[in-house]
Design an enzyme around this catalytic site. Sequence first.
Site, PDB file in Angstrom:
ATOM      1  N   ASN A 216      48.994  -5.088  -3.630  1.00  0.00           N
ATOM      2  CA  ASN A 216      49.530  -4.037  -2.867  1.00  0.00           C
ATOM      3  C   ASN A 216      51.008  -4.074  -2.983  1.00  0.00           C
ATOM      4  OD1 ASN A 216      49.934  -1.807  -0.598  1.00  0.00           O
ATOM      5  ND2 ASN A 216      47.631  -2.332  -0.196  1.00  0.00           N
ATOM      6  N   ARG A 217      51.684  -3.416  -2.041  1.00  0.00           N
ATOM      7  CA  ARG A 217      53.302  -3.183  -2.014  1.00  0.00           C
ATOM      8  C   ARG A 217      54.034  -4.147  -1.606  1.00  0.00           C
ATOM      9  NH1 ARG A 217      50.336   1.552  -1.956  1.00  0.00           N
ATOM     10  NH2 ARG A 217      51.049   3.184  -3.482  1.00  0.00           N
TER      11      ARG A 217
ATOM     12  N   HIS B 200      50.965  -4.057  -6.690  1.00  0.00           N
ATOM     13  CA  HIS B 200      49.897  -4.715  -7.523  1.00  0.00           C
ATOM     14  C   HIS B 200      50.431  -5.737  -8.876  1.00  0.00           C
ATOM     15  CE1 HIS B 200      47.185  -2.505  -5.360  1.00  0.00           C
ATOM     16  NE2 HIS B 200      47.041  -1.335  -6.078  1.00  0.00           N
TER      17      HIS B 200
ATOM     18  N   HIS C 258      40.322  -4.574  -7.718  1.00  0.00           N
ATOM     19  CA  HIS C 258      40.397  -3.263  -7.523  1.00  0.00           C
ATOM     20  C   HIS C 258      39.203  -2.214  -7.897  1.00  0.00           C
ATOM     21  CE1 HIS C 258      42.820   0.482  -6.947  1.00  0.00           C
ATOM     22  NE2 HIS C 258      43.876  -0.494  -6.529  1.00  0.00           N
TER      23      HIS C 258
ATOM     24  N   TYR D  14      36.476   0.675  -8.160  1.00  0.00           N
ATOM     25  CA  TYR D  14      36.205   1.779  -7.400  1.00  0.00           C
ATOM     26  C   TYR D  14      34.699   1.922  -7.341  1.00  0.00           C
ATOM     27  CZ  TYR D  14      41.205   3.158  -8.216  1.00  0.00           C
ATOM     28  OH  TYR D  14      42.607   3.380  -8.295  1.00  0.00           O
TER      29      TYR D  14
ATOM     30  N   ASP E 252      44.342   5.240   2.655  1.00  0.00           N
ATOM     31  CA  ASP E 252      45.035   4.604   1.730  1.00  0.00           C
ATOM     32  C   ASP E 252      45.797   3.446   2.680  1.00  0.00           C
ATOM     33  OD1 ASP E 252      46.038   3.034  -0.383  1.00  0.00           O
ATOM     34  OD2 ASP E 252      47.199   4.806  -1.181  1.00  0.00           O
TER      35      ASP E 252
ATOM     36  N   GLN F  40      42.271  -2.927   2.079  1.00  0.00           N
ATOM     37  CA  GLN F  40      42.804  -1.803   1.788  1.00  0.00           C
ATOM     38  C   GLN F  40      41.625  -0.794   1.408  1.00  0.00           C
ATOM     39  OE1 GLN F  40      46.176  -1.369   1.877  1.00  0.00           O
ATOM     40  NE2 GLN F  40      46.299   0.927   1.098  1.00  0.00           N
TER      41      GLN F  40
ATOM     42  N   GLU G 277      39.687  -3.302  -1.083  1.00  0.00           N
ATOM     43  CA  GLU G 277      40.570  -4.205  -1.666  1.00  0.00           C
ATOM     44  C   GLU G 277      40.817  -5.315  -0.617  1.00  0.00           C
ATOM     45  OE1 GLU G 277      44.216  -2.007  -3.524  1.00  0.00           O
ATOM     46  OE2 GLU G 277      42.675  -0.459  -3.336  1.00  0.00           O
TER      47      GLU G 277
HETATM   48  C1  BGC Z   1      46.827   1.658  -3.379  1.00  0.00           C
HETATM   49  C2  BGC Z   1      47.120   3.203  -3.858  1.00  0.00           C
HETATM   50  C3  BGC Z   1      47.423   3.102  -5.288  1.00  0.00           C
HETATM   51  C4  BGC Z   1      46.258   2.531  -5.976  1.00  0.00           C
HETATM   52  C5  BGC Z   1      46.928   2.464  -7.455  1.00  0.00           C
HETATM   53  C6  BGC Z   1      45.780   1.203  -4.115  1.00  0.00           C
HETATM   54  O1  BGC Z   1      45.465  -0.221  -3.754  1.00  0.00           O
HETATM   55  O2  BGC Z   1      46.710   1.347  -2.001  1.00  0.00           O
HETATM   56  O3  BGC Z   1      48.295   3.616  -3.215  1.00  0.00           O
HETATM   57  O4  BGC Z   1      47.643   4.466  -5.743  1.00  0.00           O
HETATM   58  O5  BGC Z   1      45.973   1.309  -5.699  1.00  0.00           O
HETATM   59  O6  BGC Z   1      45.701   2.639  -8.306  1.00  0.00           O
END
Ligand code: BGC
Length: 372
Positions: free
Chosen positions: A106-107, A132, A207, A209, A279, A313, A341
């Site tokens: 994350n950020r 990330h 991560h 999906y 998100d 997340q 996540e």
């Molecule tokens: C984030 C998204 C981001 C994505 C990237 C996620 O974990 O929260 O904002 O765009 O990852 O693939």
Amino acid sequence: MKHSGLLLIVTFIALLFSACNIEKESDYKMIKENFGEIDGKEVVLITLKNTNGNTVKITNYGATVVWIEVPDRLGNIENVTFGYETLDGYLNGDPYFGSIVGRYANRIAKGKFEIDGVEYNLAINNGVNTLHGGPGGWHSVVWDYEVIDKKGDIPVLKFTYNSPDMEEGYPGNMIAEVEYIWNDKNELHINYNCSTDKKTVLNITNHAYFNLKGAGNGDILDHEMQIMASKFTPVDQDLIPTGDNIVVEGTPFDFREPHKVGERIEEEYEQLILGKGYDHNFVLDNDKEVDAIVYEETSGRLMEMMTDQPGVQFYCGNFLDGTQTGHGSRAYNYRGGLCLETQHYPDSPNQANFPSWSLANPLSPVRFIGSL
Ligand code: BGC
């Protein structure tokens, strides 16, 4: 309700997938094939096949989960996670499909944080922020791997990466280990174990999906979602947490009872607009056995997620646009997959009120068991 299921346990994250009655196959199998080469290091694709005959494929590039196949309620098998058929896909704009994310998932605002008065500046890759782990994060390195096969136990696929001091700007040499176990209950266990020699920060996740109808088979707006979280952490326009916790009650973020993902996603609610949909980091109650449940009615597939981390997340592919194509040349479209996540809260190193995720004890290796 007849369903089929998958369980994800993350460091434990466990994904449990369930479905129909399953005929037992014979033995557990593990098959290794070449998947390419990067800087002279072999990239492999390892297939784990449990005694139900269901397979999971994982590569040592980014310790990435490439494929998870599980039956629907009639026994039809589909891959339910996003992945590419070749290594090239992962090298060309991959949005972290199935990869391990580190050192800091994350950020981190403006790519900066301080430890003991020393400022660290990270590699920036998301506007002015770090996302990330930075552009050269753990999703993009070739991990060492070994198979731990003790008699009588399900084999463990273990990846190891030695991340050097100041890699992407993070202090401390760090040894990261990720173990995957795919068992006969269609549970994928992911265990993390990291040690370091300096005070530093860490937030590691997977991560993947998911689309329980099958990866690349429509969107996930019809998936029923339940998240055992009474609060979430709101964000600003750059998706950086404001530092608050908001009670979910009365908001479109209340998934304590099951709701379809699409039911409230277009509601006029500032937080949904900022995240372009869901998100956000959900603050897990951490008081139930299962932390999230995803159910898809047409297939009957059900996935349970368990973790010992304080947050998750919930991201529903709002930035996907169909330009990424994966298995069977299927395009991965806008809101075509959802991620859970498991993590510490985003930007924790800069947020005094968030649970700390610093690894202390310089020189004495610290064992990461998920909830320091
Ligand atoms: C984030 C998204 C981001 C994505 C990237 C996620 O974990 O929260 O904002 O765009 O990852 O693939």
